[in-house]
Design a protein around this motif. Structure first.
Motif, short mmCIF file in Angstrom:
data_model
loop_
_atom_site.label_atom_id
_atom_site.label_comp_id
_atom_site.label_asym_id
_atom_site.label_seq_id
_atom_site.Cartn_x
_atom_site.Cartn_y
_atom_site.Cartn_z
N GLY A 148 38.80 47.07 33.12
CA GLY A 148 38.46 46.35 31.89
C GLY A 148 39.65 45.56 31.37
O GLY A 148 39.50 44.58 30.66
N ALA A 149 40.87 46.02 31.73
CA ALA A 149 42.07 45.38 31.21
C ALA A 149 42.50 44.18 32.04
O ALA A 149 43.50 43.55 31.75
N THR A 150 41.75 43.90 33.11
CA THR A 150 42.12 42.75 33.93
C THR A 150 40.88 41.93 34.23
O THR A 150 39.75 42.40 34.02
N ASN A 151 41.05 40.72 34.66
CA ASN A 151 39.90 39.94 35.12
C ASN A 151 40.39 38.76 35.95
O ASN A 151 41.59 38.59 36.15
N GLY A 152 39.44 37.97 36.42
CA GLY A 152 39.79 36.80 37.21
C GLY A 152 40.46 37.21 38.51
O GLY A 152 40.27 38.33 39.01
N ASP A 153 41.26 36.32 39.02
CA ASP A 153 41.86 36.55 40.33
C ASP A 153 43.00 37.56 40.31
O ASP A 153 43.65 37.77 41.32
N ARG A 154 43.24 38.17 39.16
CA ARG A 154 44.24 39.24 39.14
C ARG A 154 43.62 40.56 39.61
O ARG A 154 44.30 41.56 39.72
N PHE A 155 42.30 40.54 39.87
CA PHE A 155 41.63 41.70 40.46
C PHE A 155 41.19 41.32 41.88
O PHE A 155 40.79 40.17 42.11
N ALA A 156 41.26 42.26 42.81
CA ALA A 156 40.85 41.94 44.18
C ALA A 156 40.26 43.15 44.88
O ALA A 156 40.54 44.30 44.52
N TRP A 157 39.42 42.86 45.88
CA TRP A 157 38.96 43.87 46.84
C TRP A 157 39.70 43.65 48.14
O TRP A 157 39.89 42.50 48.56
N PHE A 158 40.11 44.72 48.77
CA PHE A 158 40.73 44.61 50.10
C PHE A 158 39.94 45.49 51.05
O PHE A 158 39.96 46.71 50.93
#
Lengths: 739, 209
Positions: free
Chosen positions: A142-152
């Motif tokens: 919840g504290a992040t969004n956009g391209d600062r979150f990723a799946w690997f």
């Protein structure tokens, strides 16, 4: 006993006549542990009518041991899955299963499974409840969004991929890194440019001759069981198919070839140009459709020059070109050893151009058609995503990453500095069955169900003649009650973001049933309603699709000179080949003792790492068989024992992949070395893939052989004069038989 | 594709199907049996039971199940409860649903039945302890033994307990089962030697496979 007792008379005595005497020891108290009064024998509460204890029932599912996605049948007895076999209804593997698939049960029952969620507190991972784990996860995401979150992830397909994509959408991110060491990303790029499709159908069964440039399609390829089946048809056709394998290190496929040619690493594209030169200039095949730049390139490479560069004798090149014209349609393949150089794209393009010149496109290379569910199509792993991920991590561009189905910390070359860079990511989540190197660095570990306990759908990138969705169903209840399926975990994450949309699904099973019900009527043919369609899909394990036929274009792209200037300058340079093999593959199966115990198909070594080197090169370097050597690059060094092997090019040294784990459980940890670590982080110029086979190394002898250096099974290369296989030189046969 | 039976995997059924290749082999076997049958007929009804005794320990079970009440007093056939014996390698502990088939109404005032009912209502089968066990390297099948010793001999099925007693002792005189036969290799082999006319195999690999 008199001296007349020999083996035969002993066996005779052991027959029923003297059995009483021979068996007098059989009434002694048992020395084996019996479970009398110890083990529980739990009955069924209310069994299904078809369940008989002691009699197995076979269920269909899908294999997840590599990204090929073969259909499997699992024998289930008393609620436990005991044996896996291929599913005859699955066109991809046609009832067959490779040894990695067979070993699936061992991973499932492994004592090293993670059985509870773990969270990092005070530097260590400690067990927490699922509620706690999911609450922390919700807060951090919840504290992040956009391209600062990723799946690997690794290669991923089907509804799990759809859910991952939806979760990324919900987070507003576009970052889905998919990483696989064993991939064909460069070939995909070339195929897309030349044929219009990344993964066309390769029809070995329709070819009369296959020339494979380092494509180990039966060993560590994209779909080994599928291609092994095709190869069997290719070999048993009325005109027996002819296989020519050209590679710097003999692979499993190379071991089956009619003609095996050692080639200097990185010069495969040049050889392809040389063959093209012969076809166009000597045999006078039409050059229609070849760009003038490429045509000029071809003309520059005559046989003499090519033989000098590649190390393949000129008369052999002429023979291959001649055979290719005599045996049509043929099929020319490019594999990992061609792709893995800075000029990999150009080399693969040169090789694939031969298919255009020989008119194979449309005959042995077919379109795989428009798959009706593009959102389910496999997102295939590669190594450029790994490099970009390392860059994003060290540039502090990521707040939270979820890892699943891939182990980048193990497979990233040390030059990428990933294990340090990963520390810059604020919150790392690993959905994993085992404590591998990546999971060990995570802040939150979610214990995953094994693929034999999980729901899912798989859409293999390599499809059989008939495209299909492969259905994965649990073959048994979760062995560890606190593990959860991948689909269930992603669904929970989606519910945290999009409650209105996903709140209606209790679990991933409900989601899948809903998704199956929503499939178009054309897919559900011959079933009366959704329940029947669902049952039929589970019974057969396959949803066959009618994909309309499409025609491939056959073009040749402009490509640069397929040779590296550096490699050419140093004639004695040794290239390191980090070779994957059927078994440990990229290291993901190093924790399965069955596969550790299965000897390497060429070198016969078990439970270890070793370096394969040609005897003449070894002699030049003063190295003997079994010596301990040191292989050094700019990024570090590894020490291991040698196996002298004639199936090598003199300019190559091969170290099989899979060992050298710092973690990954009791069976994998501390065995051998990891050649991936010392690779240069050079990238292929056009696709950005890692040039895995382009690293030059220095080799020095460290120590003489140790008594227990490496263990090889059947480790004799000679017949020691025993004439086990009688051979006669062709000249002598001609002389004596008059042939 | 037409789905005829949802409960059983169709491919699984296919695996059990005897294909044309095997069919020839089965016919050959049948022919051999027919040729041998007249000579074997004389001994057809005689069986020499295995010999040997064993002092098994008393195994504490979650419910002290009285075999004597069921077998001796009420004359219930062994295979009524251990119904898998003739169909599988294991005889099977009866499913809890089978117990409750009778004990929903019979003897519901007894503490042991109340304990059973509690297990049933909790949906957990009682954790019975294993009494008879063979090492993992021994292949033993109840199905084959019952076929040879009961059905092929035309032995009256109502007296099957006499055959079960060869290896399990007289359970009609026990409460919870106790191991009273050694069940070791000598015990098995003596019986196989004595009864080889019945077709008891003597090859090592018949049991150690």
């Amino acid at each position: 006993m008199s001296g007349k007792m020999n083996r035969r008379s002993f066996l005779k005595m052991m027959g029923w006549g003297g059995a009483g005497a021979a068996l007098s020891g059989c009434d002694l108290p048992s020395t084996v542990t019996l479970e009398e009064g110890k083990e529980e024998v739990v009955s069924y509460l209310m069994p299904e009518e078809f369940v008989i204890p002691g009699v197995g029932v076979w269920y269909s599912s899908t294999c997840m041991q590599c990204s090929a996605g073969c259909g499997i049948h699992g024998r289930v007895r008393e609620g436990r899955v005991l044996k896996l076999e291929g599913n005859p209804d699955a066109a991809l593997n046609n009832g067959k299963l490779c040894m990695m698939g067979q070993a699936g049960v061992q991973g499932h029952y492994s004592p090293d499974r993670i059985v509870a969620p773990l969270m990092r507190s005070g530097g260590n991972l400690a067990p927490v409840s699922w509620d706690k784990a999911l609450a922390v996860l919700n807060e951090k995401l919840g504290a992040t969004n956009g391209d600062r979150f990723a799946w690997f992830t690794g290669t991923i397909s089907g509804h799990q991929l759809a859910l991952v994509s939806n979760h990324l959408d919900a987070m507003g991110s576009t970052k889905h890194f998919a990483h696989d060491v064993v991939n064909n990303a460069v070939s995909q790029a070339v195929n897309k440019d030349m044929l219009g499709e990344a993964n066309p159908r390769l029809r070995l069964d329709k070819a009369k001759m296959v020339v494979s440039f380092g494509a180990d399609f039966m060993g560590a390829g994209q779909s080994p069981v599928h291609y092994a089946g095709q190869y069997a048809k290719f070999r048993t056709a009325k005109q027996r198919g002819l296989l020519v394998q050209i590679e710097p290190k003999m692979s499993l496929t190379g071991g089956s070839a009619d003609l095996w040619l050692a080639i200097k690493p990185g010069t495969e594209g040049v050889l392809a140009l040389g063959i093209a030169n012969l076809l166009l200039n000597k045999i006078k095949v039409s050059d229609a459709g070849i760009p003038s730049g490429v045509r000029k390139l071809i003309d520059r490479y005559d046989v003499t020059k090519v033989a000098k560069i590649t190390g393949v004798a000129g008369h052999r090149i002429q023979r291959v070109a001649q055979l290719l014209t005599e045996r049509s349609p043929s099929l020319v393949l490019a594999g990992a050893t061609v792709e893995g150089h800075a000029h990999g794209y150009d080399s693969v393009a040169a090789v694939m151009m031969l298919n255009h010149i020989l008119g194979n496109v449309g005959k042995t290379i077919e379109s795989s058609g428009n798959f009706p569910f593009p959102q389910l199509m496999a997102k295939q792993g590669n190594t450029s995503d790994l490099v970009e991920f390392a860059a994003a991590a060290s540039g502090k561009k990521l707040d939270a990453v979820i890892f699943s189905g891939s182990n980048p910390v193990y497979s990233a070359p040390a030059a990428l500095n990933l294990s340090d860079a990963i520390g810059n990511i604020g919150f790392k989540v690993a959905i994993s069955q085992f404590m591998d190197e990546t999971t060990a660095l995570a802040d939150l570990v979610l214990p995953a169900a094994s693929y034999l306990e999980d729901w899912g759908t798989q859409v293999p990138a390599t499809q059989a003649e008939r495209s299909a969705i492969y259905v994965q169903q649990p073959l048994m209840e979760p062995l560890h009650p606190d593990t959860r399926g991948l689909g269930d975990i992603i669904l929970t994450l989606l519910k945290q973001r999009k409650t209105a949309e996903y709140g209606q699904f209790d679990d991933y099973y409900a989601y899948l049933r809903n998704a199956f019900a929503a499939m178009p009527a054309a897919v559900k043919k011959n079933t009366k309603n959704n329940n029947e369609f669902w049952d039929a899909a589970l019974q057969t394990g396959v949803i066959n699709l009618d994909v309309p036929a499409k025609k491939l274009k056959s073009t040749v792209v402009s490509f640069a000179e397929p040779i590296s200037e550096v490699g050419d300058a140093d004639a004695n340079g040794l290239y390191l080949l980090p070779s994957p093999r059927m078994g440990l593959l990229d290291g993901r199966h190093a924790n399965l003792p069955w596969l550790q115990e299965a000897p390497d198909q060429i070198s016969k070594v078990v439970w270890d790492s070793w370096a394969e080197i040609h005897p003449t090169t070894a002699a030049k370097l003063g190295i003997g068989n079994g010596d301990k050597i040191k292989i050094s690059t700019h990024s570090g060094s590894i020490e291991l024992h040698t196996v002298l092997l004639k199936g090598m090019h003199a300019n190559a040294i091969a170290v099989p992949l899979g060992q050298g784990h710092d973690d990954y459980g009791r069976y994998a940890k501390g065995l051998g070395v990891n050649p991936l670590k010392i690779l240069d982080a050079t990238r292929e110029t056009k696709t950005g893939e890692l040039a895995m086979y382009g690293t030059q190394v220095q080799v020095t002898r460290v120590a003489p052989p140790e008594r227990l250096g490496i263990v090889r099974l059947g480790s004799s290369d000679t017949q020691a004069g025993r004439k086990l296989v009688v051979t006669v030189p062709v000249e002598q046969l001609r002389r004596t038989e008059g042939a | 594709m037409v789905v005829s039976n949802r409960s059983v995997n169709p491919s699984a059924r296919r695996r059990n199907f005897i294909g044309p290749a095997k069919m020839g082999f089965v016919c050959l076997l049948a022919l051999m049996v027919l040729l041998v049958a007249p000579t074997a007929m004389a001994e057809k009804y005689s069986v020499t039971p295995p010999t040997g005794v064993y002092e098994g320990k008393d195994v504490k079970q979650p419910i002290e199940f009285p075999h004597n009440t069921h077998v001796k007093e009420n004359g219930i056939n062994c295979m009524y409860c251990h119904t898998y014996a003739r169909r599988s390698k294991v005889a099977g502990i009866p499913p809890t649903s089978k117990c409750m088939g009778c004990h929903k109404v019979i003897a519901t005032d007894k503490p042991r039945i109340q304990k059973l009912t509690k297990y049933w209502e909790d949906k957990t089968p009682p954790p019975w302890k294993k009494v008879h066990d063979l090492p993992d390297f021994v292949h033993f099948t109840h199905e084959k033994h019952l076929k040879t010793l009961v059905f092929d001999r035309e032995f009256p099925v109502e007296n099957v307990k006499e055959v079960c007693a060869f290896c399990h002792g007289e359970l009609e005189n026990m409460t919870v089962a106790r191991k009273v036969k050694p069940l070791n290799m000598g015990f098995c082999v003596r019986c196989h030697i004595e009864n080889k006319e019945l077709g008891a195999p003597g090859d090592c690999w018949k049991c150690h496979k």
